[in-house]
Each structure stands twice: as structure tokens, then as C-alpha cells.
Scaffold this active site. Sequence first.
Site, mmCIF file in Angstrom:
data_model
loop_
_atom_site.group_PDB
_atom_site.id
_atom_site.type_symbol
_atom_site.label_atom_id
_atom_site.label_comp_id
_atom_site.label_asym_id
_atom_site.label_seq_id
_atom_site.Cartn_x
_atom_site.Cartn_y
_atom_site.Cartn_z
ATOM 1 N N GLN A 100 -44.610 -34.902 84.244
ATOM 2 C CA GLN A 100 -43.311 -34.717 84.376
ATOM 3 C C GLN A 100 -43.190 -33.117 85.064
ATOM 4 O O GLN A 100 -43.005 -32.590 83.824
ATOM 5 C CB GLN A 100 -42.618 -34.886 83.031
ATOM 6 C CG GLN A 100 -41.003 -34.772 83.046
ATOM 7 C CD GLN A 100 -40.130 -35.642 83.744
ATOM 8 O OE1 GLN A 100 -39.755 -33.924 85.026
ATOM 9 N NE2 GLN A 100 -39.522 -36.584 83.899
ATOM 10 N N GLY A 120 -23.804 -50.136 81.590
ATOM 11 C CA GLY A 120 -25.150 -50.845 81.738
ATOM 12 C C GLY A 120 -26.278 -49.654 82.728
ATOM 13 O O GLY A 120 -25.799 -49.270 83.359
ATOM 14 N N GLN A 155 -29.678 -48.813 87.653
ATOM 15 C CA GLN A 155 -31.201 -48.994 88.484
ATOM 16 C C GLN A 155 -32.016 -48.805 87.297
ATOM 17 O O GLN A 155 -32.050 -48.290 86.570
ATOM 18 C CB GLN A 155 -31.346 -47.996 89.442
ATOM 19 C CG GLN A 155 -30.308 -47.692 90.326
ATOM 20 C CD GLN A 155 -30.760 -45.875 91.308
ATOM 21 O OE1 GLN A 155 -30.910 -44.841 90.372
ATOM 22 N NE2 GLN A 155 -30.987 -46.297 92.511
ATOM 23 N N GLY A 162 -36.885 -42.099 86.305
ATOM 24 C CA GLY A 162 -36.630 -42.345 85.541
ATOM 25 C C GLY A 162 -36.603 -41.575 84.116
ATOM 26 O O GLY A 162 -35.560 -42.556 82.517
ATOM 27 N N GLU A 163 -37.212 -40.514 83.524
ATOM 28 C CA GLU A 163 -37.324 -40.394 82.487
ATOM 29 C C GLU A 163 -35.901 -39.739 81.876
ATOM 30 O O GLU A 163 -35.906 -40.333 81.103
ATOM 31 C CB GLU A 163 -38.286 -38.979 81.783
ATOM 32 C CG GLU A 163 -38.532 -38.720 81.338
ATOM 33 C CD GLU A 163 -39.931 -38.066 80.160
ATOM 34 O OE1 GLU A 163 -39.747 -37.268 79.335
ATOM 35 O OE2 GLU A 163 -40.892 -37.972 81.409
ATOM 36 N N ARG A 164 -34.452 -39.439 81.923
ATOM 37 C CA ARG A 164 -33.175 -39.273 81.873
ATOM 38 C C ARG A 164 -32.908 -39.936 81.106
ATOM 39 O O ARG A 164 -32.193 -40.736 80.501
ATOM 40 C CB ARG A 164 -32.449 -38.935 82.503
ATOM 41 C CG ARG A 164 -33.210 -37.231 83.471
ATOM 42 C CD ARG A 164 -32.076 -36.465 83.895
ATOM 43 N NE ARG A 164 -30.982 -35.902 83.936
ATOM 44 C CZ ARG A 164 -29.773 -36.795 83.741
ATOM 45 N NH1 ARG A 164 -29.862 -37.873 85.047
ATOM 46 N NH2 ARG A 164 -28.518 -36.533 83.019
ATOM 47 N N ARG A 165 -33.060 -41.206 81.843
ATOM 48 C CA ARG A 165 -32.264 -42.657 81.686
ATOM 49 C C ARG A 165 -32.959 -43.394 80.589
ATOM 50 O O ARG A 165 -32.953 -43.899 79.803
ATOM 51 C CB ARG A 165 -32.669 -44.035 82.957
ATOM 52 C CG ARG A 165 -31.182 -43.598 84.114
ATOM 53 C CD ARG A 165 -31.847 -44.531 85.138
ATOM 54 N NE ARG A 165 -32.437 -43.506 85.838
ATOM 55 C CZ ARG A 165 -33.329 -43.915 87.281
ATOM 56 N NH1 ARG A 165 -33.667 -45.393 87.230
ATOM 57 N NH2 ARG A 165 -34.064 -43.162 87.321
ATOM 58 N N GLU A 199 -39.625 -37.016 93.374
ATOM 59 C CA GLU A 199 -38.306 -37.025 92.983
ATOM 60 C C GLU A 199 -37.661 -36.441 92.220
ATOM 61 O O GLU A 199 -36.855 -36.516 92.855
ATOM 62 C CB GLU A 199 -38.658 -38.306 92.105
ATOM 63 C CG GLU A 199 -38.143 -38.879 91.834
ATOM 64 C CD GLU A 199 -37.481 -39.774 90.277
ATOM 65 O OE1 GLU A 199 -36.485 -39.962 89.477
ATOM 66 O OE2 GLU A 199 -38.405 -38.638 89.542
ATOM 67 N N ARG A 250 -33.839 -33.862 93.736
ATOM 68 C CA ARG A 250 -32.972 -34.311 92.309
ATOM 69 C C ARG A 250 -31.959 -32.568 92.696
ATOM 70 O O ARG A 250 -31.158 -32.568 92.046
ATOM 71 C CB ARG A 250 -33.001 -35.218 91.258
ATOM 72 C CG ARG A 250 -33.775 -36.232 91.661
ATOM 73 C CD ARG A 250 -33.325 -37.225 90.141
ATOM 74 N NE ARG A 250 -33.854 -38.280 90.301
ATOM 75 C CZ ARG A 250 -33.119 -39.381 90.524
ATOM 76 N NH1 ARG A 250 -32.248 -39.490 91.547
ATOM 77 N NH2 ARG A 250 -33.888 -40.399 90.589
#
Length: 285
Positions: A44, A65, A68, A85-88, A119, A123
Amino acid sequence: MKHPFSRFFGLGEKEEEQVDMETPSKNEEIKQIAISDIVANRYQPRTVFNENKIAELAQTIHTHGIIQPIVVREYEQGKFEIIAGERRFRAMQKLGWESAPAIVKDFNDTETASVALIENLQREELTPIEEALAYGKLLELHQLTQEALAQRLGIGQSTVANKLRLLKLPQEVQDAILQKQITERHARSLIPLKDPEKQVKLLAEIIEKNWNVKQTEERVVKLLSSIDNKPKPKRKAFSKDMRIALNTIRQSLTMVTDNGINLDSEEEEFEEYYQFTIKIPKKKS
């Protein structure tokens, strides 16, 4: 906008020609995986996570909810590493969820690192230092030149080069960029100073006086000017006789060597004298 990075970074047909992988393909399913069995991506590039934004994301997830799922790979039996998707994931941890919806991919280390890096680059939320570290890791993973990496990412080679130069600055300067105490342009202004001590000293001055980039550049110009104008130590002058003596010794050594004797000679210059050390073998080599 999605970019077809997969084919450029050796991900083959595993993805549909793009890094956005969070919609399962026909052969994939979304699984519920225990939060305790998931670890962060070791590749990361993001080192600073804005906790306020994570809290805002957690509130959005709580209300609407997960839109993704995160993307993971199984790195050992029953243990999973985040690919995207680490923030999620952090938001779900904050909410106290016991499991997370995830797509499981069969990726090796290089593929995992490449996707995670790209990724995040897509962003456009990385700090300049994090971006530079991502470029550096991609260069290492794929054995690319800066020019080749720039072409694959669709950016200018100068962009890659300028970012990588930041990594040559002292750690204090890099930390200041990460903490947003100074901008990338402030940091790049320090590069011509070369001396790390001077760069760190000027960094403190920039932060203390809240200088803008132009003021910083002007200060650097003054510092460089003072260095250029600093009187250089004078080299002691040698008399004509001294120069003749030195040249005579050197020529003599050359003549002996030319006649087949393998001399071992060493010439040293001291403050008050020259010293020649000569070793002559007893037997001709």
C-alpha cells in the site's frame, strides 16, 4: 476514467483490461470474510490516512451499506490480504463489523503490488512522496526505465523524474510533504542546495516564516550565490625548481618502467612537502 493498465503490467487476462476490479466477473462471487482474517496490503503506497475522511466514509457505509466490495487474495490458508479497498476496510473496522464483503482474486506478489499501486495512483489522492514511492516500486517490480513507466501510465517522463527526485531529499523534508507542511514545489526548490544540512535548515525557515514558493526560490538563489562567492582556499604556489624536480622524478620512474622493471610507486602530497614511496623488486618480473 478507467485506464487499461492490466495488459501493460503483466496482469494478463485475469482482469478485463483495467485495474478497476471491484465488480465480480461471471466466475466470481462476493464472499463474507471475517475482518479478523484480513490484513492490509504490504505494498500500500498510502502512508497517511485522513481519519476524518475515514469517519465520513464509515457514516456513509452505515447509512447506505457497501456499494463495492473490497478485493483480497488468500496469502495463506484462511488469511487474506487486501488488494484494493483499504479505506472501506478501515471504515468497516471503525463501524465494528465482524465481516466484510470481498472478491477473492488469485494474484501473486507482483500482481498484488502492481494493482495496489496503480489503483491508488488512479485515485489522485496520494501525497507527492507516496506517489514517488509508488513509481519507484513499479520501476523495481517491472524492471522499467522511467520513460517506459511514464508511457505505460500515460504521463510525461518528467513527471516521473520530478517525483523520484523528491526521494533524494532528507527524511525531514519528505515528512514535511507527507504532513502537508510544505508543497511539492517548495521541496523541489530545495534540491539545488544539494547539502542535506542546508536543506533541513531552510525547511525550518520556510515553515517558521510561512514562505510561499517564490520566497523559497529567492532564498535558495541567495544561498547559492553566497556559496559561489565564498573565497576558495588558495593553492600553495611551487617554485620553478620544485616543478622541475617533481617532473624529473616522474619521468625517471616512467623510464625505469619502460625498461621492463615493474615498479611499485606511490606519490602523496602533504601540506609542506611531496612524498614518493618507491618499491623496486629484486628479481625482474
